[in-house]
Design a protein around this motif. Structure first.
Motif, short mmCIF file in Angstrom:
data_model
loop_
_atom_site.label_atom_id
_atom_site.label_comp_id
_atom_site.label_asym_id
_atom_site.label_seq_id
_atom_site.Cartn_x
_atom_site.Cartn_y
_atom_site.Cartn_z
N ARG A 151 80.49 45.87 4.51
CA ARG A 151 81.36 46.63 5.43
C ARG A 151 80.72 46.72 6.81
O ARG A 151 81.38 46.53 7.83
CB ARG A 151 81.63 48.03 4.87
N HIS A 152 79.43 46.96 6.85
CA HIS A 152 78.71 47.02 8.14
C HIS A 152 78.82 45.69 8.87
O HIS A 152 79.11 45.64 10.06
CB HIS A 152 77.24 47.38 7.89
N ASP A 153 78.57 44.60 8.15
CA ASP A 153 78.62 43.28 8.78
C ASP A 153 80.02 42.92 9.25
O ASP A 153 80.19 42.30 10.30
CB ASP A 153 78.11 42.21 7.82
N LEU A 154 81.04 43.28 8.49
CA LEU A 154 82.41 42.99 8.88
C LEU A 154 82.81 43.73 10.16
O LEU A 154 83.64 43.24 10.93
CB LEU A 154 83.39 43.35 7.76
N ALA A 155 82.23 44.88 10.40
CA ALA A 155 82.54 45.67 11.60
C ALA A 155 81.67 45.28 12.80
O ALA A 155 81.94 45.71 13.92
CB ALA A 155 82.36 47.15 11.30
N ASP A 156 80.66 44.46 12.58
CA ASP A 156 79.72 44.09 13.63
C ASP A 156 80.32 43.02 14.54
O ASP A 156 80.56 41.90 14.10
CB ASP A 156 78.44 43.57 12.97
N PRO A 157 80.55 43.32 15.82
CA PRO A 157 81.11 42.34 16.75
C PRO A 157 80.26 41.06 16.87
O PRO A 157 80.78 39.98 17.11
CB PRO A 157 81.16 43.07 18.08
N ALA A 158 78.97 41.19 16.67
CA ALA A 158 78.09 40.02 16.75
C ALA A 158 78.35 39.03 15.61
O ALA A 158 77.96 37.87 15.69
CB ALA A 158 76.63 40.45 16.73
N GLN A 159 79.01 39.50 14.55
CA GLN A 159 79.30 38.64 13.41
C GLN A 159 80.78 38.29 13.32
O GLN A 159 81.26 37.84 12.28
CB GLN A 159 78.82 39.30 12.12
N ARG A 160 81.48 38.46 14.41
CA ARG A 160 82.93 38.21 14.46
C ARG A 160 83.29 36.80 13.99
O ARG A 160 84.32 36.60 13.36
CB ARG A 160 83.44 38.45 15.87
N THR A 161 82.47 35.82 14.30
CA THR A 161 82.79 34.44 13.92
C THR A 161 82.28 34.04 12.54
O THR A 161 82.58 32.95 12.06
CB THR A 161 82.23 33.45 14.96
N THR A 162 81.52 34.91 11.90
CA THR A 162 81.04 34.62 10.56
C THR A 162 82.19 34.84 9.58
O THR A 162 82.78 35.92 9.56
CB THR A 162 79.86 35.55 10.18
N PRO A 163 82.53 33.84 8.79
CA PRO A 163 83.64 34.01 7.84
C PRO A 163 83.39 35.14 6.84
O PRO A 163 82.24 35.40 6.46
CB PRO A 163 83.70 32.66 7.12
N VAL A 164 84.46 35.79 6.44
CA VAL A 164 84.36 36.90 5.48
C VAL A 164 83.64 36.43 4.21
O VAL A 164 82.76 37.14 3.70
CB VAL A 164 85.75 37.48 5.15
N HIS A 165 83.99 35.25 3.72
CA HIS A 165 83.37 34.78 2.48
C HIS A 165 81.87 34.56 2.65
O HIS A 165 81.09 34.76 1.72
CB HIS A 165 84.06 33.52 1.94
N ALA A 166 81.43 34.19 3.84
CA ALA A 166 79.99 34.00 4.09
C ALA A 166 79.26 35.33 4.05
O ALA A 166 78.15 35.44 3.51
CB ALA A 166 79.76 33.29 5.42
#
Length: 80
Positions: free
Chosen positions: A28-43
């Motif tokens: 949940r933290h990573d999904l909300a992190d703008p720096a990880q916006r381009t990281t796919p959800v499955h990754a």
């Protein structure tokens, strides 16, 4: 009984449930992190120990009441 299980014997959740909750919190933290916006959800899910997308989506929705992709869109203001 292993020491870890003994530590949890008077808790409201099991060792496995605690670990799963913590892994979900990290996704949940990573999904909300703008720096990880381009990281796919499955990754992100795989990084935190959820290699199967359907299992992750079910667990996330059960824990937070919203699918992970929708959560990401709401927290990052992404338009569909």
């Amino acid at each position: 009984m292993a020491l870890l299980h003994r530590l949890f014997q008077h808790e409201d959740e099991t060792v496995a449930a605690s670990i799963r909750r913590q892994r979900l919190e990290r996704t949940r933290h990573d999904l909300a992190d703008p720096a990880q916006r381009t990281t796919p959800v499955h990754a992100i899910a795989t990084r935190w120990g959820f290699p199967r997308a359907a299992e992750f989506t079910r667990a996330f929705r059960t824990a937070y009441g919203i699918p992970p992709k929708e959560y990401r869109h709401q927290t990052q203001g992404i338009a569909e």
